[in-house]
Structures are given as C-alpha cells and as structure tokens.
Design a protein around this motif. Structure first.
Motif, mmCIF file in Angstrom:
data_model
loop_
_atom_site.group_PDB
_atom_site.id
_atom_site.type_symbol
_atom_site.label_atom_id
_atom_site.label_comp_id
_atom_site.label_asym_id
_atom_site.label_seq_id
_atom_site.Cartn_x
_atom_site.Cartn_y
_atom_site.Cartn_z
ATOM 1 N N LEU A 95 0.845 -1.189 0.000
ATOM 2 C CA LEU A 95 0.000 0.000 0.000
ATOM 3 C C LEU A 95 0.879 1.238 0.000
ATOM 4 N N ALA A 96 0.794 2.045 -1.055
ATOM 5 C CA ALA A 96 1.504 3.317 -1.122
ATOM 6 C C ALA A 96 0.568 4.414 -0.633
ATOM 7 N N VAL A 97 1.075 5.270 0.249
ATOM 8 C CA VAL A 97 0.193 6.239 0.903
ATOM 9 C C VAL A 97 0.986 7.474 1.313
ATOM 10 N N PRO A 98 0.402 8.662 1.204
ATOM 11 C CA PRO A 98 1.070 9.864 1.705
ATOM 12 C C PRO A 98 1.304 9.769 3.209
ATOM 13 N N HIS A 99 2.354 10.445 3.679
ATOM 14 C CA HIS A 99 2.736 10.352 5.088
ATOM 15 C C HIS A 99 1.560 10.652 6.019
ATOM 16 N N TRP A 122 0.100 -6.623 5.232
ATOM 17 C CA TRP A 122 0.317 -5.349 4.532
ATOM 18 C C TRP A 122 1.780 -4.928 4.566
ATOM 19 N N ARG A 123 2.202 -4.353 3.464
ATOM 20 C CA ARG A 123 3.504 -3.688 3.385
ATOM 21 C C ARG A 123 3.220 -2.226 3.048
ATOM 22 N N LEU A 124 3.597 -1.313 3.931
ATOM 23 C CA LEU A 124 3.255 0.099 3.774
ATOM 24 C C LEU A 124 4.440 0.878 3.218
ATOM 25 N N LEU A 125 4.182 1.644 2.153
ATOM 26 C CA LEU A 125 5.163 2.562 1.592
ATOM 27 C C LEU A 125 4.660 3.983 1.828
ATOM 28 N N GLY A 139 4.280 -0.194 -10.759
ATOM 29 C CA GLY A 139 4.055 -1.560 -10.325
ATOM 30 C C GLY A 139 4.694 -1.928 -9.011
ATOM 31 N N ASN A 140 5.119 -0.931 -8.233
ATOM 32 C CA ASN A 140 5.742 -1.205 -6.941
ATOM 33 C C ASN A 140 4.737 -1.186 -5.789
ATOM 34 N N ALA A 141 3.480 -0.930 -6.085
ATOM 35 C CA ALA A 141 2.424 -0.943 -5.065
ATOM 36 C C ALA A 141 1.170 -1.553 -5.672
ATOM 37 N N ASP A 142 0.417 -2.266 -4.860
ATOM 38 C CA ASP A 142 -0.840 -2.876 -5.305
ATOM 39 C C ASP A 142 -2.003 -1.897 -5.191
ATOM 40 N N LEU A 143 -1.947 -1.056 -4.164
ATOM 41 C CA LEU A 143 -2.982 -0.052 -3.921
ATOM 42 C C LEU A 143 -2.309 1.265 -3.586
ATOM 43 N N MET A 144 -3.007 2.356 -3.859
ATOM 44 C CA MET A 144 -2.492 3.672 -3.518
ATOM 45 C C MET A 144 -3.620 4.518 -2.945
ATOM 46 N N LEU A 145 -3.393 5.061 -1.748
ATOM 47 C CA LEU A 145 -4.334 5.984 -1.135
ATOM 48 C C LEU A 145 -3.819 7.394 -1.333
ATOM 49 N N CYS A 146 -4.709 8.325 -1.585
ATOM 50 C CA CYS A 146 -4.289 9.725 -1.686
ATOM 51 C C CYS A 146 -5.491 10.635 -1.529
ATOM 52 N N TYR A 147 -5.199 11.926 -1.379
ATOM 53 C CA TYR A 147 -6.233 12.940 -1.335
ATOM 54 C C TYR A 147 -6.622 13.323 -2.756
ATOM 55 N N ARG A 277 -9.182 8.808 -1.568
ATOM 56 C CA ARG A 277 -9.446 7.784 -2.571
ATOM 57 C C ARG A 277 -8.429 6.650 -2.486
ATOM 58 N N VAL A 278 -8.846 5.464 -2.930
ATOM 59 C CA VAL A 278 -7.938 4.337 -3.084
ATOM 60 C C VAL A 278 -7.957 3.940 -4.558
#
Length: 303
Positions: A95-99, A122-125, A139-147, A277-278
């Motif tokens: 999961l890639a996500v802003p700090h 989960w592996r958090l980036l 392709g380094n993340a399966d999901l991405m959360l962001c504003y 959003r995801v």
C-alpha cells in the motif's frame, strides 16, 4: 544509477518530446529533464542534441537506446520472475500512501475493515503524493491511497486505474489553545501583528490546498511565514509548542482537540474539504487484491 532514468530516456527517444514524456511519466517537465541530465552525468556523455529541434539523439544517445532496450527488457523479465517466486506470499499487499494518511487514516481504516482485510498482510510505503502515484504506476504498489480535490486532481487514466472514495478529510487552521479556552491566533489576523505562519513546503500536496484556501478567503490573511516542512505531523508539533498557526487535517488533531491543546483559528471560510481515494491498476491480477477490491466496491462509491 537509477534504472528509471533508462526508462525515461527510452520514452524520450520514442516521443521526441520532453513535455509529452514528462506527462506520461507523471512528472513535471523540470523533474523529467533533471533525470535525463542525471543519466548524462552518470554516463559522461550528452544523449540529446540540444542544438536542434525537434529533439534528436546524439550518436551516444543512439548507441544507448539500443543497449537500454535490451537492458530494461531483461530487468523487467527478471522482476517478473522474482515476483512469480513470491506467489506463495500472494496474501501480502503493498500500500503506497502519503505520510499524513499513514499516521491517522490508515490504522483506523484497517481496523474498520478488519473483516475484509483480516487475511491480508500489509507492506506500507509512506511517500509524498507524487511518489505514491509513481509507486502505483511503476508496479511497486498494489494499492495507492491519496487525497483528491477537483482543483488539483491526481490524474490517472480511468481506462487503466480504478478508484473508490473511502471518505473525506477537512483541512483547517489550528493554533495552540490558551488557558481560557480561546485560540492563541485568529484569522485573518492584523497587519500590525501578523500571525506566525507554519507552512507546507512547495513539494507538499497540502501546500496547494492551503494556497486555494487563502486565494478564496473572504479577506486577505495577515501571515508571516516563519517555518516550513512537508510533514503535517511536523507542523502539528510546532503548533503545540506555540510557534504559530498551521493548516492541519482535522483527523490528525482529534486527540489534541479533545485534550484542549489545540483550537480552531478560523471559521469554515478558512477550511477546505478533500476526498480520500484508493486506486488500483486494473491490469494487476492478484487473487488477494481482486477479492479485497470486490469487497470494498460493495461499500464505497466508485469514481
């Protein structure tokens, strides 16, 4: 040497345009140009003939293009093979996500979705918004959360990326609460005594959001910038120590508000709401990811 530089170079060789290549790589043109310059510095040779238009390769660039195609292809194949070896670990999702979201929203969201995610590791980036998008796109993340805000959207092609709206976040001005329960500072402030302003750096997504708030505010704010960082948690710590006022996501200050440590420094005219959003790459096929997305799509609206 960053292997992404080779991918950037190959795209530039194909498009012949720095602007178009930067758009396709989800980068600003200056950032894309710096990557090409970094590759040239590493090689010790000019790859682009900057005396001609449209963009053309130098002889060194022509040579590298042929070599880079083979190298990038081999690296891509190797990555696919390595990932295939990890098929047994298919229940681990990245999961890639802003700090800011990683501190507050993600732990609460995973707790609320315990039934849906209970069998997932989960592996958090944690990145800034730009790098989180790049992690998904490469392709380094399966999901991405962001504003998401309509004035500054994350532009991912709808034909490739699926998105769900998980909730909302409000950015508000906060300052230290005084012993009498009032805010130490109150917008818009006074010209003779400007409010010490704790700001986001220009690379932070919230920097753009704060600019929107100030641009559409009913009257000019009397602010004196005295500190800058990309991290909302860093600004919150500065506010708690009495260094001034900062715009902070409401979810990040709930405990401090309840404890009477922070107070609002302005009414709703000084706030802004964003979606959370995801995103997923629809081409990425993983059983755990597909099953999770199917469950989430039953609960959250699609974009």
């Amino acid at each position: 040497m960053d292997t992404r530089w080779l991918e950037d170079f190959l795209l530039l060789a194909e498009t012949g345009s720095f602007t178009r290549s930067a758009e396709l790589r989800h980068l600003t043109q200056p950032a894309f140009s710096r990557r090409i310059k970094s590759l040239e510095s590493w090689l010790g040779a000019d790859l682009i003939d900057r005396t001609t238009w449209p963009t053309q390769l130098t002889p060194a660039g022509e040579l590298l293009r042929d070599k880079a195609r083979v190298l990038v292809g081999e690296l891509s194949s190797a990555r696919s093979q390595v990932r295939a070896l990890q098929a047994a670990d298919a229940a681990t999702l990245t999961l890639a996500v802003p700090h800011t979201l990683s501190f507050g929203f993600v732990p609460r969201w995973l707790a609320e979705e315990h039934e849906a995610v209970s069998e997932i590791s989960w592996r958090l980036l944690a990145h800034n918004v730009h790098d989180a998008v790049v992690a998904l796109a490469e392709g380094n993340a399966d999901l991405m959360l962001c504003y998401h805000h309509p004035r500054h959207p994350v532009e991912l092609p709808a034909e490739r990326y699926q998105a769900l709206v998980l909730g909302s976040e409000t950015l508000r001005p906060f300052t230290r609460q005084l012993p009498d329960g009032t805010a130490e500072w109150q917008l818009p402030g006074e010209e003779r005594l400007p409010i010490p302003f704790l700001a986001y750096g220009p690379n932070a997504y919230f920097h753009r959001m704060v600019e929107l708030i100030l641009q559409r505010s009913p009257e000019p704010a009397a602010l004196q910038r005295c500190f800058e960082t990309d991290m909302a948690e860093g600004l919150k710590a500065m506010v708690l120590e009495g260094h001034g006022m900062a715009f902070l996501p409401h979810s990040a200050v709930q405990r401090e508000l309840a404890a009477g440590q922070l107070a609002l420094a302005g009414d709703d005219n000084w706030s802004l709401q964003m979606e959370i959003r995801v995103y997923r790459d629809a081409r990425r096929e993983l059983p755990a990811l597909d099953a999770l997305w199917q469950r989430l799509a039953q609960r959250y609206p699609a974009v």
